[in-house]
Design a protein around this motif. Structure first.
Motif, PDB file in Angstrom:
ATOM      1  N   ALA A 295       0.831  -1.207   0.000  1.00  0.00           N
ATOM      2  CA  ALA A 295       0.000   0.000   0.000  1.00  0.00           C
ATOM      3  C   ALA A 295       0.865   1.257   0.000  1.00  0.00           C
ATOM      4  O   ALA A 295       0.575   2.237  -0.700  1.00  0.00           O
ATOM      5  N   SER A 296       1.943   1.244   0.774  1.00  0.00           N
ATOM      6  CA  SER A 296       2.861   2.389   0.815  1.00  0.00           C
ATOM      7  C   SER A 296       3.484   2.635  -0.553  1.00  0.00           C
ATOM      8  O   SER A 296       3.641   3.792  -0.982  1.00  0.00           O
ATOM      9  N   THR A 297       3.832   1.551  -1.245  1.00  0.00           N
ATOM     10  CA  THR A 297       4.407   1.693  -2.586  1.00  0.00           C
ATOM     11  C   THR A 297       3.425   2.345  -3.542  1.00  0.00           C
ATOM     12  O   THR A 297       3.783   3.245  -4.318  1.00  0.00           O
ATOM     13  N   GLN A 354      -4.803  -1.981  -5.520  1.00  0.00           N
ATOM     14  CA  GLN A 354      -4.567  -1.235  -6.751  1.00  0.00           C
ATOM     15  C   GLN A 354      -5.863  -0.590  -7.230  1.00  0.00           C
ATOM     16  O   GLN A 354      -5.886   0.575  -7.662  1.00  0.00           O
ATOM     17  N   SER A 355      -6.958  -1.323  -7.144  1.00  0.00           N
ATOM     18  CA  SER A 355      -8.261  -0.797  -7.548  1.00  0.00           C
ATOM     19  C   SER A 355      -8.667   0.385  -6.679  1.00  0.00           C
ATOM     20  O   SER A 355      -9.167   1.400  -7.179  1.00  0.00           O
ATOM     21  N   ILE A 356      -8.450   0.266  -5.375  1.00  0.00           N
ATOM     22  CA  ILE A 356      -8.800   1.352  -4.458  1.00  0.00           C
ATOM     23  C   ILE A 356      -7.967   2.584  -4.756  1.00  0.00           C
ATOM     24  O   ILE A 356      -8.481   3.716  -4.799  1.00  0.00           O
ATOM     25  N   CYS A 357      -6.686   2.393  -4.996  1.00  0.00           N
ATOM     26  CA  CYS A 357      -5.787   3.511  -5.300  1.00  0.00           C
ATOM     27  C   CYS A 357      -6.179   4.180  -6.619  1.00  0.00           C
ATOM     28  O   CYS A 357      -6.187   5.409  -6.725  1.00  0.00           O
ATOM     29  N   ASP A 358      -6.530   3.372  -7.615  1.00  0.00           N
ATOM     30  CA  ASP A 358      -6.899   3.917  -8.921  1.00  0.00           C
ATOM     31  C   ASP A 358      -8.162   4.765  -8.838  1.00  0.00           C
ATOM     32  O   ASP A 358      -8.338   5.720  -9.611  1.00  0.00           O
ATOM     33  N   GLN A 359      -9.057   4.421  -7.916  1.00  0.00           N
ATOM     34  CA  GLN A 359     -10.317   5.140  -7.795  1.00  0.00           C
ATOM     35  C   GLN A 359     -10.185   6.453  -7.028  1.00  0.00           C
ATOM     36  O   GLN A 359     -11.080   7.289  -7.078  1.00  0.00           O
ATOM     37  N   LEU A 360      -9.083   6.618  -6.315  1.00  0.00           N
ATOM     38  CA  LEU A 360      -8.873   7.863  -5.579  1.00  0.00           C
ATOM     39  C   LEU A 360      -8.503   8.989  -6.522  1.00  0.00           C
ATOM     40  O   LEU A 360      -7.870   8.768  -7.557  1.00  0.00           O
TER      41      LEU A 360
END
Length: 369
Positions: A295-297, A354-360
């Motif tokens: 997650a940090s990456t 990755q999906s959560i990060c992409d949606q932010l």
């Protein structure tokens, strides 16, 4: 505990009738549901506002009416998913603020105290064809609804209810020393709440058996998704709780993305198997430190100039922590895949995060996200 009793086929009329007795006279609902409001002083925690929504879709969705007893994180996502597919969804919560927020999403929401179940709400519940139970167990109490099992039987013994699912947790297996465990593994809960969860599973399965309703138990792994993930925890930069520090020492944790829980629930509706228990987890049990490192990456890649150093769970504590109450185990999901036909959207935390990060949004989220 598997109870292999097939649910009987039931005739469902073109209209339904529900009688409420909130005051001295009856109120009947026929083909065209109306709205009844009983308002009382907000200071009285036992009294509350009941709303029977005027929803013309009910008569057109006679077999698609879901009631969620205890709308939490999973319940909210599942409700929105069903509404998008044309279902009528109702449910309960315990606060006025949450009720107002959920109503804006299109849910018919009712304030409800599971320790003192109000017959008015149970009378509304018995109009529905499907019931999802998502109420936690409480210390010294257990499942707050099951002590009222006779009241539940009375209100659920009708021609409408055909499917019931109780959301449990993989913590009922206890500490398995890192072994792979499936639904045939003998549960050995190691703390009071997990023991109460196991008792609740048995209670709801028994109730469903007595009602002749297709009843299931979902043992969920660690739930994550939008607004509730390692990414959100790092961004918020809040203090690490004792439980989080304990989890940092675990070698394995089985997880499941909320979207995959919703998919499993929908698959179970279409492929009911009375009395069955299902492990709902992904394919990749992993330590919390590994998840937070990934997650940090992701965060540093998306916001390199804004987050030079992301927080991660503590791993070098001077104090030796006991194992988490959930215990080390690697949970098997083969029954879910084979019998329900579930194909995971996020088979690993990597895909899910990755999906959560992409949606932010590209701008760095605030601590309130």
């Amino acid at each position: 505990m598997d109870i292999s009793r097939m649910s009987s086929v039931r005739f469902r009329p073109d209209y339904f009738r529900c009688r409420l007795n909130p005051v001295s006279e009856n109120f009947s609902i026929g083909r065209k549901p109306s709205t009844l409001r009983l308002c009382s002083a907000a200071a009285d925690p036992i009294q509350f506002t009941i709303e029977i929504e005027n929803n013309n879709n009910i008569k057109n969705n006679d077999n698609n009416r879901m009631f969620i007893l205890g709308i939490g994180y999973v319940g909210e996502f599942f409700a929105q998913d069903l509404i998008n597919q044309g279902w009528v969804v109702s449910g309960t919560c315990t606060s006025v603020d949450k009720k107002d927020r959920l109503k804006k999403l299109g849910l018919n929401v009712h304030l409800f105290d599971a320790n003192h179940p109000q017959t008015e709400v149970l009378n509304i519940l018995n109009r529905h064809t499907h019931l999802l139970v998502s109420i936690p167990t409480y210390k010294d109490i257990g499942d707050p609804m099951l002590p009222h099992v006779e009241l539940l039987k009375k209100n659920l013994s009708n021609e409408h209810l055909q499917w019931l699912c109780y959301l449990s947790t993989t913590s009922v297996y206890g500490d398995c020393g890192g072994a792979w465990v499936d639904e045939k593994y003998q549960p050995n809960p190691s703390n009071e709440l997990s023991k109460l969860r196991l008792a609740a599973e048995e209670g709801w399965l028994s109730l469903g058996h007595d009602l002749g309703v297709a009843t299931h138990v979902f043992r969920l792994g660690g739930i994550y998704g939008p607004r509730r993930s390692a990414i959100d925890t790092i961004i918020k930069k809040g203090p690490t709780s004792d439980l989080q520090r304990v989890r940092s020492f675990k070698k394995y944790t089985s997880r499941i993305h909320v979207a995959d829980i919703c998919n499993a629930l929908k698959s179970c509706i279409h492929k009911p198997s009375p009395g069955k228990i299902y492990n709902i987890v992904d394919d990749d049990p992993a330590p919390r430190t590994e998840v937070f490192s990934f997650a940090s990456t992701l965060i540093n890649e998306k916001w390199p100039s804004r987050m030079k150093e992301a927080a991660s769970p503590a791993t070098n504590e001077s104090v030796t922590y006991e194992r988490s109450s959930r215990g080390d185990k690697r949970v098997v999901n083969e029954r879910m895949k084979k019998e329900l036909g579930v194909s995971l959207i996020h088979p690993s935390y990597r895909s899910g995060l990755q999906s959560i990060c992409d949606q932010l949004d590209d701008s760095l989220p605030s601590s309130s996200c």
